[in-house]
Design an enzyme around this catalytic site. Structure first.
Site, PDB file in Angstrom:
ATOM      1  N   TYR A 158       0.825  -1.206   0.000  1.00 55.21           N
ATOM      2  CA  TYR A 158       0.000   0.000   0.000  1.00 55.21           C
ATOM      3  C   TYR A 158       0.854   1.248   0.000  1.00 55.21           C
ATOM      4  CZ  TYR A 158       0.775   0.978   5.024  1.00 55.21           C
ATOM      5  OH  TYR A 158       1.339   1.291   6.226  1.00 55.21           O
ATOM      6  N   ARG A 176       8.171   3.934  -4.688  1.00 53.37           N
ATOM      7  CA  ARG A 176       8.241   2.955  -3.593  1.00 53.37           C
ATOM      8  C   ARG A 176       7.238   1.817  -3.815  1.00 53.37           C
ATOM      9  NH1 ARG A 176       7.566   5.113   2.398  1.00 53.37           N
ATOM     10  NH2 ARG A 176       5.442   5.347   1.670  1.00 53.37           N
ATOM     11  N   ARG A 204      -7.797 -20.656  -1.811  1.00 55.28           N
ATOM     12  CA  ARG A 204      -6.760 -20.556  -0.770  1.00 55.28           C
ATOM     13  C   ARG A 204      -5.709 -21.657  -0.874  1.00 55.28           C
ATOM     14  NH1 ARG A 204      -5.362 -22.180   4.488  1.00 55.28           N
ATOM     15  NH2 ARG A 204      -4.375 -20.498   5.658  1.00 55.28           N
ATOM     16  N   LYS A 228       6.492  -2.074   2.052  1.00 50.74           N
ATOM     17  CA  LYS A 228       5.282  -1.475   2.649  1.00 50.74           C
ATOM     18  C   LYS A 228       4.092  -2.410   2.471  1.00 50.74           C
ATOM     19  CE  LYS A 228       3.174   3.122   3.140  1.00 50.74           C
ATOM     20  NZ  LYS A 228       3.294   3.190   4.589  1.00 50.74           N
ATOM     21  N   GLU A 286      11.737   2.397  14.447  1.00 48.15           N
ATOM     22  CA  GLU A 286      10.882   3.479  13.926  1.00 48.15           C
ATOM     23  C   GLU A 286       9.598   3.512  14.736  1.00 48.15           C
ATOM     24  OE1 GLU A 286       9.667   2.640   9.847  1.00 48.15           O
ATOM     25  OE2 GLU A 286       9.623   0.498  10.252  1.00 48.15           O
TER      26      GLU A 286
HETATM   27  N1  PDD Z   1       2.747   4.978   7.347  1.00 48.13           N
HETATM   28  N2  PDD Z   1       7.412   3.722   8.937  1.00 48.13           N
HETATM   29  C1  PDD Z   1       6.283   2.999   8.919  1.00 48.13           C
HETATM   30  C2  PDD Z   1       6.264   1.681   9.598  1.00 48.13           C
HETATM   31  C3  PDD Z   1       5.136   3.486   8.244  1.00 48.13           C
HETATM   32  O1  PDD Z   1       4.018   2.768   8.209  1.00 48.13           O
HETATM   33  C4  PDD Z   1       5.200   4.762   7.621  1.00 48.13           C
HETATM   34  C5  PDD Z   1       4.024   5.348   6.887  1.00 48.13           C
HETATM   35  C6  PDD Z   1       6.408   5.488   7.693  1.00 48.13           C
HETATM   36  C7  PDD Z   1       6.569   6.852   7.056  1.00 48.13           C
HETATM   37  O2  PDD Z   1       6.654   6.762   5.650  1.00 48.13           O
HETATM   38  P1  PDD Z   1       6.139   7.939   4.716  1.00 48.13           P
HETATM   39  O3  PDD Z   1       6.893   9.161   5.125  1.00 48.13           O
HETATM   40  O4  PDD Z   1       6.490   7.489   3.368  1.00 48.13           O
HETATM   41  O5  PDD Z   1       4.654   8.094   4.956  1.00 48.13           O
HETATM   42  C8  PDD Z   1       7.492   4.930   8.348  1.00 48.13           C
HETATM   43  C9  PDD Z   1       1.561   5.431   6.636  1.00 48.13           C
HETATM   44  C10 PDD Z   1       1.403   6.911   6.659  1.00 48.13           C
HETATM   45  C11 PDD Z   1       0.367   4.671   7.153  1.00 48.13           C
HETATM   46  O6  PDD Z   1       0.513   3.480   7.370  1.00 48.13           O
HETATM   47  O7  PDD Z   1      -0.727   5.257   7.299  1.00 48.13           O
END
Ligand code: PDD
Length: 284
Positions: A32, A51, A99, A147, A179
């Protein structure tokens, strides 16, 4: 009622459907992106698309839509839903099939879903009051640089933060901060340098993180890309998080220890202003 996008069609949100056999639903086999919208325009859009390609590549997922189409879909949803400030959420899964742990990617057609969320991003309570952070162990898998929609642990982490009277959690692995549950973590040293850990499979390469570091280099703010502990963070001058939906979010306490007098710090607020100004110049 919102209009959402599902596999080529714009439909009212209560009519949108995805198969019960979708691998995103059964296996968390999906990726996503979340892109911010300010003044009806997309922030850092090319980087989010890049990304998304990287995530698909890492998982061997087919990519059946062009970047031009992706931009057009984002813009159409922003326009149909009258989004001035908010986010566009995009989810792509490997597709639907009976599945089975094993799969043949070539036989699957990826599922593509996008929807918008209207919400203030520039003038927010978080920007004014800051966020309280607690630390939790990082129990996620080893490919946090992709992601994926496997967000159960981050979701439970935020719930734990809430139950401890905080707004969010920073995760700790091998003694150092990885993070935030949905954002990248930064501290500001007593000397005024900003510190964030280097990229690795342990963290998401944040788009906001990268943009902020570029802007900081131009304005001459020293940036140190190195690991730091929760102990160092608690003793830092300031701390903040970055993400597409918060931009630069001030952190005012870590595990109950106040930073910068319990108020957003001046370096953080300066970086937030700079990020918003610079990214709005590049918004499309
Ligand atoms: N989350 N680290 C994690 C684990 C994240 O899920 C996100 C973003 C970031 C920051 O990445 P970016 O600057 O590209 O948004 C770092 C999004 C916003 C979410 O899950 O809603």
């Amino acid at each position: 009622m919102r209009t959402v996008y599902v596999n080529g069609a714009y439909v009212p949100e209560n009519e949108a459907t995805v198969s019960v056999f979708d691998r995103g639903f059964l296996f968390g086999d999906g990726i996503y992106e979340v892109a911010a919208v300010v003044g009806g325009k997309l922030i850092d859009f090319p980087a989010h698309t890049a990304r998304l390609h990287r995530s698909a590549n890492e998982l061997g997922m087919r990519f059946t839509v062009s970047d031009e189409e992706l931009l057009a879909i984002h813009r159409e949803l922003i326009s149909r839903n009258g989004v001035d400030e908010g986010v566009v959420y995009l989810q792509m899964t490997r597709g639907a099939i009976d599945r089975d742990f094993m799969f043949d990617t070539e036989k699957l057609t990826p599922t593509l879903v996008l929807f918008t969320q209207n919400r203030p991003l520039v003038d927010t309570g978080v920007a004014k009051a800051g966020m309280k952070i607690v630390s939790i162990p990082d129990l996620r898998w080893g490919r946090c640089d992709i992601k994926t929609v496997q967000l159960l642990y981050p979701s439970l982490g935020k719930m734990e933060a809430k139950s401890r009277g905080a707004d969010d959690a920073w995760m700790v692995r091998d003694g150092v901060v990885t993070e935030g549950t949905s954002n990248n973590a930064f501290i500001v040293t007593q000397e005024g340098a900003i510190v964030t850990r280097p990229l690795s499979p342990s963290i998401l390469p944040g788009i906001t993180r990268a943009a902020l570091m570029d802007y900081s280099a131009v304005s001459g703010t020293p940036v140190e890309e190195r690991e730091f502990t929760i102990e160092e963070a608690r003793n830092a001058a300031e701390a903040f998080i970055t993400s597409a939906s918060v931009f630069v979010g001030p952190v005012v306490s870590i595990d109950g220890v106040e930073l910068s007098g319990g108020k957003p710090g001046p370096v953080t607020l300066g970086l937030r202003k700079q990020y918003i100004e610079e990214s709005l110049k590049r918004a499309i």
